[in-house]
Design a protein around this motif. Structure first.
Motif, PDB file in Angstrom:
ATOM      1  N   VAL A   1       1.333  20.257  -4.060  1.00 41.20           N
ATOM      2  CA  VAL A   1       2.074  21.504  -3.909  1.00 41.20           C
ATOM      3  C   VAL A   1       1.728  22.091  -2.535  1.00 41.20           C
ATOM      4  N   PRO A   2       2.577  22.963  -1.977  1.00 42.77           N
ATOM      5  CA  PRO A   2       2.457  23.297  -0.551  1.00 42.77           C
ATOM      6  C   PRO A   2       1.471  24.401  -0.178  1.00 42.77           C
ATOM      7  N   PHE A   3       0.625  24.836  -1.097  1.00 41.34           N
ATOM      8  CA  PHE A   3      -0.094  26.091  -0.874  1.00 41.34           C
ATOM      9  C   PHE A   3      -1.341  25.988  -0.008  1.00 41.34           C
TER      10      PHE A   3
ATOM     11  N   GLY B   1      -0.038  19.046   2.836  1.00 41.73           N
ATOM     12  CA  GLY B   1       0.747  17.893   2.395  1.00 41.73           C
ATOM     13  C   GLY B   1       1.035  16.931   3.534  1.00 41.73           C
ATOM     14  N   MET B   2       1.654  17.425   4.594  1.00 37.47           N
ATOM     15  CA  MET B   2       1.946  16.582   5.753  1.00 37.47           C
ATOM     16  C   MET B   2       0.662  16.152   6.443  1.00 37.47           C
TER      17      MET B   2
ATOM     18  N   ILE C   1      -7.546  17.208  -2.490  1.00 36.95           N
ATOM     19  CA  ILE C   1      -6.635  18.148  -1.816  1.00 36.95           C
ATOM     20  C   ILE C   1      -5.505  18.546  -2.765  1.00 36.95           C
ATOM     21  N   ALA C   2      -5.146  17.669  -3.696  1.00 40.08           N
ATOM     22  CA  ALA C   2      -4.140  18.048  -4.702  1.00 40.08           C
ATOM     23  C   ALA C   2      -4.664  19.201  -5.553  1.00 40.08           C
ATOM     24  N   ASP C   3      -5.924  19.132  -5.946  1.00 44.63           N
ATOM     25  CA  ASP C   3      -6.525  20.206  -6.747  1.00 44.63           C
ATOM     26  C   ASP C   3      -6.697  21.486  -5.925  1.00 44.63           C
ATOM     27  N   LEU C   4      -7.124  21.338  -4.681  1.00 46.88           N
ATOM     28  CA  LEU C   4      -7.314  22.514  -3.824  1.00 46.88           C
ATOM     29  C   LEU C   4      -5.987  23.225  -3.559  1.00 46.88           C
ATOM     30  N   ALA C   5      -4.914  22.466  -3.438  1.00 46.17           N
ATOM     31  CA  ALA C   5      -3.601  23.080  -3.208  1.00 46.17           C
ATOM     32  C   ALA C   5      -3.198  23.930  -4.405  1.00 46.17           C
ATOM     33  N   MET C   6      -3.503  23.448  -5.605  1.00 45.48           N
ATOM     34  CA  MET C   6      -3.235  24.239  -6.812  1.00 45.48           C
ATOM     35  C   MET C   6      -4.064  25.526  -6.784  1.00 45.48           C
ATOM     36  N   TYR C   7      -5.341  25.405  -6.463  1.00 46.59           N
ATOM     37  CA  TYR C   7      -6.229  26.574  -6.412  1.00 46.59           C
ATOM     38  C   TYR C   7      -5.750  27.590  -5.382  1.00 46.59           C
ATOM     39  N   ASN C   8      -5.295  27.108  -4.229  1.00 44.79           N
ATOM     40  CA  ASN C   8      -4.974  28.030  -3.141  1.00 44.79           C
ATOM     41  C   ASN C   8      -3.756  28.895  -3.449  1.00 44.79           C
TER      42      ASN C   8
ATOM     43  N   VAL D   1       0.843  -1.191   0.000  1.00 48.50           N
ATOM     44  CA  VAL D   1       0.000   0.000   0.000  1.00 48.50           C
ATOM     45  C   VAL D   1       0.881   1.246   0.000  1.00 48.50           C
ATOM     46  N   LEU D   2       0.423   2.298  -0.687  1.00 50.88           N
ATOM     47  CA  LEU D   2       1.141   3.573  -0.749  1.00 50.88           C
ATOM     48  C   LEU D   2       0.483   4.585   0.185  1.00 50.88           C
ATOM     49  N   MET D   3       1.306   5.398   0.850  1.00 51.00           N
ATOM     50  CA  MET D   3       0.789   6.474   1.692  1.00 51.00           C
ATOM     51  C   MET D   3       1.682   7.712   1.574  1.00 51.00           C
ATOM     52  N   GLY D   4       1.130   8.853   1.962  1.00 52.28           N
ATOM     53  CA  GLY D   4       1.890  10.094   1.918  1.00 52.28           C
ATOM     54  C   GLY D   4       2.219  10.504   0.498  1.00 52.28           C
ATOM     55  N   ASP D   5       3.370  11.152   0.321  1.00 48.12           N
ATOM     56  CA  ASP D   5       3.763  11.657  -0.995  1.00 48.12           C
ATOM     57  C   ASP D   5       3.912  10.549  -2.034  1.00 48.12           C
TER      58      ASP D   5
END
Length: 468
Positions: free
Chosen positions: A313-315, A319-320, A359-366, A303-307
């Protein structure tokens, strides 16, 4: 607990690949359940390294991450070493500073030190007698069918291990994920944004913070921005986010000064002229990547988790927090499915993929919000309206940032709710505006001499000055 295969948890070996933040926290989660945990990290032990290689020292810890830490008894220790940030502090070109609160009174995010957090989690994991740390072990190969893993050690020798479960926590450029890419029906995408980042340090002044410490300071300049987060040593880490082609235009110390004089004049005396001229060129601007994939598992073995599963992106500062929430979601599903990996892993993929993609998309938007929208009077007005409605109807209207940062509402559900709220609020504002126009027109027609026009700037300023 006993799985259908006949092994109890204490007999099962869980190999966690990656000793970073998510890997170290995962080690705690699996060890407390009684599994035999082996953590493999390709780098040196961060607790003994003189120079810590890796990314920014700054992280923003919020509710999701705190909940994950709380479940393994680590929240209090980490929070005690963080600096609360209650608001964004917006720095205008003219030097004016304006706070924009993150949420209601008492709601804040925490600036925490990445290296210290990683060290604390590794130390906590080592407290479990059934957890073992293996540093300087680079994964060479592994089998998704048998769980056999081979690691290269510093002396050139190899070490093999048979794992019942392999947990890939080895970052955005995951070695574990490479096996997923060889399989059919595995979806994967990565996007490098055209912006990079560069870090500078703002030293203390007379032993104290150079700016107010309980804020995330932002210099929004529409197509780029700089932010600053406080550190325990009274410094600020300043991060300049900008398109790479803009970074490439700045080639000399004089170019740096000219650029900062134009866009960040108030930061120059706080960072220092000589420090700016030298530190700007210490490292090249770093790239930022957004990664999505699915599924997050192979059979009942990996199983994959985290990054490894969802680099963002960090905006949004998530991420953490999203990576830590992976751990607690997986743990909750382990309870629901009685630790049966054949049931847990597909359920984890089903539950988690839509949230992590959101959340990946929201980070781009933010990023657009942080660098540009915060300069907009309409954005500030809408935020004021949202705050007022949230105050009056706390269970019905909840700002998107509040849902993402101060609750564990699933990311994709928060986004859906936000779209619904926006539609309702915008329609309400349209009705109010229409009513105001019609009412004003009637008054003007009835009493033309007594009506005076009010400059729109004054209307905006009055609306923005309202207190919730």
């Amino acid at each position: 607990m006993m799985e259908s295969g006949g092994k109890s948890s204490k007999d099962k070996v869980v190999a966690v690949v990656g000793g970073g933040l998510v890997g170290a926290l995962n080690a705690c989660y699996f060890a407390r359940r009684g599994f035999q945990v082996e953590v493999f990290e390709s780098r040196d032990d961060i607790r003994e390294a003189k120079i810590v290689r890796g990314r920014s020292i700054n992280l923003a810890l919020s509710h999701r991450g705190r909940q994950a830490l709380s479940r393994v008894g680590m929240e209090e220790k980490i929070v005690s070493k963080g600096i609360p940030m209650h608001s964004r502090m917006i720095h205008s070109l003219n030097g004016k500073q304006s706070p924009i609160p993150y949420g209601k009174k008492g709601q804040y995010i925490l600036s925490v030190d990445r290296a210290n957090l990683n060290k604390e989690l590794l130390t906590e994991a080592e407290r479990y007698p059934n957890a073992k740390m293996n540093f300087d072990h680079k994964l060479q190969d592994w089998s998704p069918d048998t769980g056999l893993m081979t690691f290269l050690r510093p002396d050139g020798s190899t070490q093999s291990l048979q794992a019942d479960l392999i947990v890939g926590c080895d970052g955005a450029f995951s070695t574990i994920r490479k096996q997923f890419l060889r399989r059919s029906r595995f979806n994967f995408s990565q996007t490098y944004i055209p912006h990079g980042y560069l870090e500078l340090t703002m030293p203390p002044v007379a032993g104290e913070f150079a700016m107010k410490p309980n804020y995330l300071h932002i210099w929004p300049r529409n197509t780029f921005m700089m932010i600053a987060l406080p550190n325990l040593d009274k410094t600020f880490t300043c991060t300049l986010f900008m398109p790479f082609d803009e970074f490439e235009k700045i080639t000399t110390g004089d170019d740096v000064m000219e650029f900062f004089l134009e866009y960040f004049p108030d930061a120059i005396p706080l960072i220092g002229v000589e420090a700016l001229k030298t530190d700007y060129f210490r490292l090249p601007a770093q790239a930022m990547v957004s990664i999505k994939c699915s599924p997050y598992h192979i059979n009942d073995r990996c199983v994959l988790m985290g990054d490894s599963a969802h680099a963002v992106v960090p905006f949004y500062g998530q991420g953490m927090n999203a990576g830590f929430e992976d751990c607690i979601v997986f743990d909750e599903i382990m309870d629901q499915c009685n630790e049966d990996f054949s049931a847990v892993l597909p359920e984890y993929t089903r539950v988690r993929v839509p949230d992590d993609h959101t959340i990946a998309d929201l980070a781009m938007y933010n990023y657009v919000e942080m660098r540009a929208h915060v300069n907009s009077k309409w954005f500030l007005f809408r935020k004021k309206v949202d705050d007022i409605l949230h105050f009056l109807l706390p269970k019905t209207i909840v700002p998107l940032y509040t849902m993402v940062t101060f609750t564990r509402i699933r990311y994709h559900e928060a986004l859906q709710r936000w779209h619904w709220q926006n539609k309702v609020i915008n329609q309400g504002l349209l009705v109010c505006a229409t009513g105001a126009v019609l009412g004003g027109s009637y008054l003007i027609a009835k009493h033309p001499p007594k009506i005076q026009s009010i400059p729109i700037e004054k209307v905006w300023d009055r609306l923005l000055s309202l207190k919730v």
